[in-house]
Write an enzyme that holds these catalytic residues in place. Structure first.
Site, mmCIF file in Angstrom:
data_model
loop_
_atom_site.group_PDB
_atom_site.id
_atom_site.type_symbol
_atom_site.label_atom_id
_atom_site.label_comp_id
_atom_site.label_asym_id
_atom_site.label_seq_id
_atom_site.Cartn_x
_atom_site.Cartn_y
_atom_site.Cartn_z
ATOM 1 N N CYS A 181 56.006 -3.537 42.630
ATOM 2 C CA CYS A 181 56.565 -2.204 42.876
ATOM 3 C C CYS A 181 56.503 -1.870 44.379
ATOM 4 C CB CYS A 181 55.853 -1.170 42.016
ATOM 5 S SG CYS A 181 56.754 0.395 41.855
ATOM 6 N N GLU A 191 50.465 -5.797 35.728
ATOM 7 C CA GLU A 191 49.031 -5.477 35.653
ATOM 8 C C GLU A 191 48.732 -4.388 34.633
ATOM 9 O OE1 GLU A 191 50.455 -2.363 38.596
ATOM 10 O OE2 GLU A 191 51.073 -4.314 37.808
ATOM 11 N N HIS A 223 55.494 -3.549 36.316
ATOM 12 C CA HIS A 223 54.051 -3.642 36.539
ATOM 13 C C HIS A 223 53.365 -4.558 35.526
ATOM 14 C CE1 HIS A 223 53.403 -0.404 39.583
ATOM 15 N NE2 HIS A 223 54.582 -0.022 39.130
#
Length: 232
Positions: free
Chosen positions: A86, A197, A195
């Site tokens: 991002c 994560e 994302h």
């Protein structure tokens, strides 16, 4: 054990999540600060998401000149794996470690959703354990995620296999050719807007619509780089 550094800039939001993803994947997470003049002997670097320096001037434009980025640029040039997520993708583009640029979403609104992605390239440090054509579901949240490049650059990226991820079913920000992530020529540097994560543990990530990794589709990116580092 592989050591993976995660950089924190003023305004970073997802550094703790990235550190947790590194730990769950099986590596030692190492916190790096934007003013660090060295990378503390890490084997790879994650540039996480957020709003570095308040997104003043342009997203990632100020963070690109942070002292730690001089070290990242040098290390990437020598082959160190670097992942930009991002805002991290925006920073790597500003640093010219990745092609193209990220601008305001075409609908002029911030978007936050579960996003399906298709894996387009597995010849990178971060996608080696994935399969080409495989679909993942991970969270996405951005206001400036619209990937652009000149027609010549887009043709080169597509022709040389440097598109790593592509949006499936819905393009959330107007990115050209539904591009969600790209790589450098060497394959050690990857950037993507969604994302991974945030999808590393069952029950805490989105349920995948395809594949066996319920809620953990993002974990394989971190496992891939660990596998590459251990096998190197």
């Amino acid at each position: 054990m592989a050591r993976i550094g995660v950089i924190t800039f003023p305004g970073t939001l997802d550094d703790v999540d990235a550190l947790r993803a590194v730990r769950l994947a099986g590596a030692e997470p190492v916190s790096l600060w934007h003013k660090d003049a060295d990378l503390r002997s890490v084997d790879a670097v994650v540039v996480p998401g957020g709003f570095s320096y308040g997104d003043y001037l342009r997203c990632g434009a100020i963070a690109r000149f942070a002292p730690v980025m001089d070290e990242v640029i040098e290390a990437a040039g020598k082959g160190m794996p670097v992942l930009g997520i991002c805002n991290g993708f925006q920073i790597l583009a500003e640093a010219h470690l990745l092609p193209g640029a990220l601008i305001r979403n075409d609908h002029q609104r911030f978007v936050c959703r579960e996003q399906r992605l298709r894996v387009e390239s597995t010849s990178t440090a971060w996608t080696g354990l994935l399969k080409e054509g495989e679909e993942l579901t991970v969270p996405l949240k951005n206001g400036e995620g619209n990937f652009i490049a000149s027609p010549q650059e887009v043709e080169r990226l597509e022709g040389e296999g440097h598109v790593v991820f592509r949006y499936v079913g819905f393009n959330p920000n107007g990115s050209v050719n539904d591009i969600a992530g790209v790589r450098n020529a060497r394959g050690n540097v990857v950037g993507l807007m969604p994302h991974p994560e945030h999808a590393v543990e069952p029950g805490f990530g989105p349920d995948s619509e395809a594949g066996p990794r319920t809620g953990t589709d993002g974990l394989t990116l971190f496992q891939s780089v660990i596998s590459m580092l251990v096998g190197a």
